[in-house]
Design a protein around this motif. Structure first.
Motif, PDB file in Angstrom:
ATOM      1  N   ILE A  28     -31.981 -72.197 -58.097  1.00  0.00           N
ATOM      2  CA  ILE A  28     -32.095 -73.178 -56.440  1.00  0.00           C
ATOM      3  C   ILE A  28     -33.001 -74.974 -57.741  1.00  0.00           C
ATOM      4  CG2 ILE A  28     -32.293 -74.655 -54.867  1.00  0.00           C
ATOM      5  CD1 ILE A  28     -32.079 -72.060 -53.978  1.00  0.00           C
ATOM      6  N   TYR A  30     -29.213 -80.409 -53.267  1.00  0.00           N
ATOM      7  CA  TYR A  30     -29.623 -79.273 -53.903  1.00  0.00           C
ATOM      8  C   TYR A  30     -28.808 -78.403 -54.683  1.00  0.00           C
ATOM      9  CZ  TYR A  30     -33.128 -78.872 -50.257  1.00  0.00           C
ATOM     10  OH  TYR A  30     -34.898 -78.998 -49.036  1.00  0.00           O
ATOM     11  N   ILE A  55     -27.200 -75.254 -57.479  1.00  0.00           N
ATOM     12  CA  ILE A  55     -26.818 -74.112 -57.016  1.00  0.00           C
ATOM     13  C   ILE A  55     -26.020 -73.171 -58.447  1.00  0.00           C
ATOM     14  CG2 ILE A  55     -26.612 -72.289 -55.534  1.00  0.00           C
ATOM     15  CD1 ILE A  55     -28.074 -74.207 -54.349  1.00  0.00           C
ATOM     16  N   CYS A  63     -30.165 -66.494 -58.383  1.00  0.00           N
ATOM     17  CA  CYS A  63     -29.542 -67.075 -57.788  1.00  0.00           C
ATOM     18  C   CYS A  63     -30.587 -68.361 -58.181  1.00  0.00           C
ATOM     19  CB  CYS A  63     -30.118 -67.007 -56.385  1.00  0.00           C
ATOM     20  SG  CYS A  63     -29.331 -68.888 -55.332  1.00  0.00           S
TER      21      CYS A  63
END
Length: 290
Positions: free
Chosen positions: A236, A243, A245, A234
């Motif tokens: 970011i 944000y 992702i 993950c």
């Protein structure tokens, strides 16, 4: 767009506040024989220019994504923050230099009424900090956060000026330079505060991971989507108020490509629905086997 409008309105408030206070401090410092107030006026004057830069940055950042900027124009925010920090460092340097010069030059005691002016300024600036920092959290704007800390640093430098003038007035002759020493101390605080503003903006430019809480939230929400068995990588990164992702999601390895594709879109939709401030979401499907 609501975030951008909120941030721009807040910046107009900061601009008006800094302009009014620069005039009040300058006049009070000149007629009240207080260089600490004049130093405060210098800082507020640089804050006027930094607020204009913030306004430009927020206006530019709201431009939609295009061929050359597929993730939008949000990276202008930390770049503007760097310039704002440069203004702060410059004002701190000027204040320090002038303070040293005034310490070496005999002058009259400050006027007692300057304390009343400073008291009002301290309250005004602290309230401004609370208003702007609240809006920066609502919009996730790094440049608005820098603007908020301008107000807080201004409040603290005004407190040092208040202390310096109080010492000079209470102890009398021989302590005329107490408010100059207060201004010198304030310049050091401004430099320290500049670093606190600069560091997060640098992390944003370098795509540094500073979002553990958000990552945990994303992983938890992902498991709410039926068919998503877990998550792996993950990543970011932040651009402006949003944000972006990159997430690896695990699904049953025996389902079809079409079903995996549909699950990826369901996960994208769920994240955008549940998490405030999400921009682009890229889902990479990984096979899950028991």
């Amino acid at each position: 767009m609501n975030r951008t409008r909120t941030a721009i309105r807040t910046t107009y408030y900061s601009l008006a506040t800094n302009l009014v206070l620069a005039v009040i401090k300058g006049l009070a410092g000149f007629f009240g024989n207080s260089y600490a107030l004049i130093a405060d006026a210098i800082e507020s004057t640089t804050d006027v220019f930094s607020s204009l830069l913030v306004l430009f940055g927020l206006t530019y950042a709201k431009r939609p994504a295009d061929k050359n900027h597929p993730y939008g124009h949000g990276k202008i925010e930390p770049l503007i923050t760097f310039i704002v920090v440069a203004f702060l460092v410059t004002s701190a340097t000027v204040i320090a230099y002038e303070s040293i010069q005034n310490i070496q030059t005999p002058h009259e005691l400050p006027q007692p009424w300057t304390l009343l002016v400073l008291g009002a300024i301290i309250v005004w600036k602290e309230l401004s900090y609370r208003i702007v920092i609240k809006k920066s959290k609502q919009t996730h704007s790094s440049v608005l956060r820098a603007e908020a800390w301008h107000h807080r640093s201004d409040a603290i430098t005004s407190i040092t000026a208040f202390i310096g003038i109080s010492i000079a007035l209470f102890l009398g002759k021989g302590f005329e330079t107490a408010d100059d020493w207060a201004a010198l101390f304030a310049s050091g605080f401004i430099l320290y505060n500049s670093y606190l503003i600069f560091r997060p903006a640098l992390g944003e430019i370098m795509d540094e991971h500073r979002y553990d809480d958000l990552m945990l939230q994303i992983r938890k929400i992902s498991l709410e989507v039926e068919g998503i068995k877990g998550t792996e990588k993950c990543y970011i990164r932040k651009a402006g108020m949003y944000y972006h992702i990159d997430l690896h999601a695990r699904v049953d390895g025996n389902i079809s490509v079409t079903e995996g594709h549909d699950l990826a879109h369901q996960l994208q939709d769920r994240l955008k629905q549940k998490v405030s401030g999400i921009g682009h979401v890229l889902i990479h499907i990984e096979p899950y086997t028991t």
